[in-house]
Design a protein around this motif. Sequence first.
Motif, PDB file in Angstrom:
ATOM      1  N   ASN A 229      -4.995  -2.038   6.009  1.00 36.97           N
ATOM      2  CA  ASN A 229      -3.937  -1.759   5.039  1.00 36.97           C
ATOM      3  C   ASN A 229      -2.788  -2.749   5.120  1.00 36.97           C
ATOM      4  OD1 ASN A 229      -2.435  -0.795   7.349  1.00 36.97           O
ATOM      5  ND2 ASN A 229      -3.384   1.223   7.079  1.00 36.97           N
TER       6      ASN A 229
ATOM      7  N   ARG B 176       5.787   2.887   8.030  1.00 38.21           N
ATOM      8  CA  ARG B 176       5.216   2.483   6.736  1.00 38.21           C
ATOM      9  C   ARG B 176       4.878   3.725   5.906  1.00 38.21           C
ATOM     10  NH1 ARG B 176       1.216  -1.997   9.642  1.00 38.21           N
ATOM     11  NH2 ARG B 176       2.910  -3.242  10.532  1.00 38.21           N
ATOM     12  N   THR B 177       5.895   4.540   5.695  1.00 37.27           N
ATOM     13  CA  THR B 177       5.724   5.810   5.003  1.00 37.27           C
ATOM     14  C   THR B 177       5.682   5.588   3.493  1.00 37.27           C
ATOM     15  OG1 THR B 177       7.081   6.770   6.750  1.00 37.27           O
ATOM     16  CG2 THR B 177       6.671   8.131   4.808  1.00 37.27           C
ATOM     17  N   PRO B 178       4.766   6.240   2.782  1.00 34.86           N
ATOM     18  CA  PRO B 178       4.787   6.133   1.311  1.00 34.86           C
ATOM     19  C   PRO B 178       6.131   6.582   0.753  1.00 34.86           C
ATOM     20  CG  PRO B 178       2.733   7.122   2.037  1.00 34.86           C
ATOM     21  CD  PRO B 178       3.617   7.036   3.246  1.00 34.86           C
TER      22      PRO B 178
ATOM     23  N   VAL C 202       1.344   9.677   7.948  1.00 38.29           N
ATOM     24  CA  VAL C 202       1.019   8.344   8.453  1.00 38.29           C
ATOM     25  C   VAL C 202       0.760   8.445   9.953  1.00 38.29           C
ATOM     26  CG1 VAL C 202       1.897   6.022   8.873  1.00 38.29           C
ATOM     27  CG2 VAL C 202       2.332   7.149   6.685  1.00 38.29           C
TER      28      VAL C 202
ATOM     29  N   TRP D  56      -0.866  10.671  -1.083  1.00 33.95           N
ATOM     30  CA  TRP D  56       0.452  10.007  -1.065  1.00 33.95           C
ATOM     31  C   TRP D  56       1.521  10.878  -0.410  1.00 33.95           C
ATOM     32  CZ3 TRP D  56       1.225   5.008  -2.384  1.00 33.95           C
ATOM     33  CH2 TRP D  56       2.551   4.564  -2.467  1.00 33.95           C
TER      34      TRP D  56
ATOM     35  N   HIS E 239       8.832  -3.554   8.535  1.00 36.61           N
ATOM     36  CA  HIS E 239       7.502  -2.934   8.606  1.00 36.61           C
ATOM     37  C   HIS E 239       6.894  -3.039   9.994  1.00 36.61           C
ATOM     38  CE1 HIS E 239       6.556  -7.133   8.426  1.00 36.61           C
ATOM     39  NE2 HIS E 239       5.260  -6.920   8.475  1.00 36.61           N
TER      40      HIS E 239
ATOM     41  N   ASP F  92       0.808  -1.216   0.000  1.00 37.16           N
ATOM     42  CA  ASP F  92       0.000   0.000   0.000  1.00 37.16           C
ATOM     43  C   ASP F  92       0.847   1.274   0.000  1.00 37.16           C
ATOM     44  OD1 ASP F  92      -2.597   1.392   0.257  1.00 37.16           O
ATOM     45  OD2 ASP F  92      -1.799   2.018   2.210  1.00 37.16           O
ATOM     46  N   ARG F  93       2.138   1.160   0.398  1.00 32.36           N
ATOM     47  CA  ARG F  93       2.955   2.359   0.568  1.00 32.36           C
ATOM     48  C   ARG F  93       4.131   2.426  -0.407  1.00 32.36           C
ATOM     49  NH1 ARG F  93       1.039   3.446   5.937  1.00 32.36           N
ATOM     50  NH2 ARG F  93      -1.117   2.768   5.694  1.00 32.36           N
TER      51      ARG F  93
ATOM     52  N   GLN G 108      -5.703   3.620   7.147  1.00 30.99           N
ATOM     53  CA  GLN G 108      -5.218   4.616   6.198  1.00 30.99           C
ATOM     54  C   GLN G 108      -4.853   3.922   4.887  1.00 30.99           C
ATOM     55  OE1 GLN G 108      -2.113   6.546   8.764  1.00 30.99           O
ATOM     56  NE2 GLN G 108      -3.093   8.426   8.041  1.00 30.99           N
TER      57      GLN G 108
ATOM     58  N   TYR H  39      -3.414   4.396   1.066  1.00 30.35           N
ATOM     59  CA  TYR H  39      -2.675   5.290   0.175  1.00 30.35           C
ATOM     60  C   TYR H  39      -2.729   4.854  -1.283  1.00 30.35           C
ATOM     61  CZ  TYR H  39      -0.774   7.796   4.183  1.00 30.35           C
ATOM     62  OH  TYR H  39      -0.641   8.561   5.310  1.00 30.35           O
TER      63      TYR H  39
END
Length: 661
Positions: free
Chosen positions: A218, A506-508, A173, A168, A459, A138-139, A183, A185
């Motif tokens: 997510n 878990r940052t985009p 987050v 994004w 993660h 997802d990220r 959340q 993304y």
Amino acid sequence: MKLPGSAGPLPHHDGSALHAPRHVEPGADVRLRLRVPAVWGRAARVWLRSIHDGEPRYDPARNLGEADGWAWWEAAMVVTNPVARYRFLIEVGPRYWTLNAQGLFSRDVSDYADFRLTTFRPAPKWLRRGTMYQIFPDRFARSTPSQPAPEHTSPDEAFPDWAVPCGWDTTEVEGSGPQTPYQYYGGDLRGITERLDHIQALGADVIYLTPFFPARSNHRYDAATFSMVDPLLGGDEALVELVRAAHARGLRVMGDLTANHSGDAHEWFQRALADPASEEAGYYYFNADHTAYESWYGVRSLPKLNWASPGLREKFVLDDDSPVALWLRPPFSLDGWRIDVGNMTGRLGGTDLNDDVARLIADRIRSINPEAALLAEATNDAAPDFSGEHWHGAMTYSNFTRPLWSWLAGDAGHVNFFGTPLPGPNRTAAEDFLATHLDLASAFSWDVRQQNMNALNSHDTARAATVMIDGGQRLGALLMFTLPGVPVVFAGDEFGLKGDNGESSRTPMPWDDPSRILTDLTADYAALTALRRDQPALTGGGVRWLYARGDVLAFVRETGKSAVLVVVARAGAEAELAPGTLSGAQFAALAGRPAYAAGEVMVELRREPGGAPEPSPEPSPDASAGKFRADEAARSALIRTRGPAAAAWVLPGTRLPLPQS
């Protein structure tokens, strides 16, 4: 106990080809070698103590001669059991010493840390030679063109009711809160396919995907079915395309499977909940009146699977359309599985079916693809569950990540220290890092140690960049890529991303917003993957610790043909590599440029320990490559750093004595 690296060279043995056979068969007569440095002492006699059907026996070793200041001894052992355990007993003067995988002792010790040889089928070579790149789908990346971005859709558009649409680059987050698992993304599998150039440029060759099944979160560890790929990720065809594209580049792809639990929206659990008489009701643990059920850590959305159920074993493992089997076969053709919470799978109270489940899954996987990998998560002291018979290796933090965080701990106010109630890791010395590492790695066989996942973070953890001192991630990365084990890069590590717990980590990915790249480490990771790929010592050589005091760690990975010396300092420091730690030819090689360097490292080669350096050529003007004083007759080396720094040198290999006539 004498800790390696604390007072000059010590007697040494490990499971590498210099000392032991690569693979053994039951009943085989094997030869095991020990080496004793002359500067430590002259061994009068050496015995091999091995365990046979639970009983120890002692066999004398013979002296093979000396090479480069080391006396080599060899003893024979019959491999009686699938896991053959052994140690060495060394007589020096009036004293006897015991050497096991944890270290050198002048007292008796338990069998737990004995060296191990196993007769189990070896893991695929690509696993131990690979570099793993972990992706939280997802990220990672949205495909182009993709479904509408979540932040640009109206509530009635095609997103599930659980999802909280996020921008994004614009929505932060939420690391802990009611929206954390929801959340959304919009990363998808085709987004990964489109970014394979990036993964390959880093040098990674194994992609590890966290779950891709439909779910109500997510993270997708709460699967609603195992029979399809989540349409939000692109559906089945997107996985087929990703794996085909990866394979065309020589990359492998592994999935993530929850064998301990399903989600409460799973089709099996919904049938079980609705009908106590159904077959599926036996797949879970319900109370007598069917009003309550067991779940992972009491989290109601993650009902625990009951592996005593024959029906579950068929549905989950043995059937052709079972999740274990289906996704390994064409057209999906995954290259293996990582099993989530493998340490808890099959265990509840007085019931322990963990080994049975591991065997069942492993046998099924190998019947489909003998070259598939099987790893399992075990965040505690993992060795008792990882003999190498079933799981090839562990995703564990106990023997590498946790002690590394402590040694490189910075001043972060609060980070999640692997679920403990502590505000973060204690800051410890190099001696403590090594003692913890050896304590928690010693009960693995040599094969399993090379197949365990070594990660700075994942993660499920805080990011190394948050936990560690400034520059600490580079230092830790060098250790991750050069110690035994499979290095694991969590997507975003290469950009220095931060987070104080697993969810906030878990940052985009910052593909389109360079301001979110905190530290660009892509060149470092590419250099380290190349070093590991090009140096056989780093994927199969032994490991011998040379120095572990205060702010400095040093070790050498070695084969008969080549070796790699690694020195890491968390602050400005000095470390002397004493006579006998390396051969003369290896010391002389330190006059050359390191194969990798971060920060400023200076080397002075000396004929006598503590002596003045010999005259030398002008030092290199490139501080990042180090400054060196050369003397081909050197017997020791003084290594200095200015601030946090690290370097790795490629050296000549380790010589064995010439065969005696």
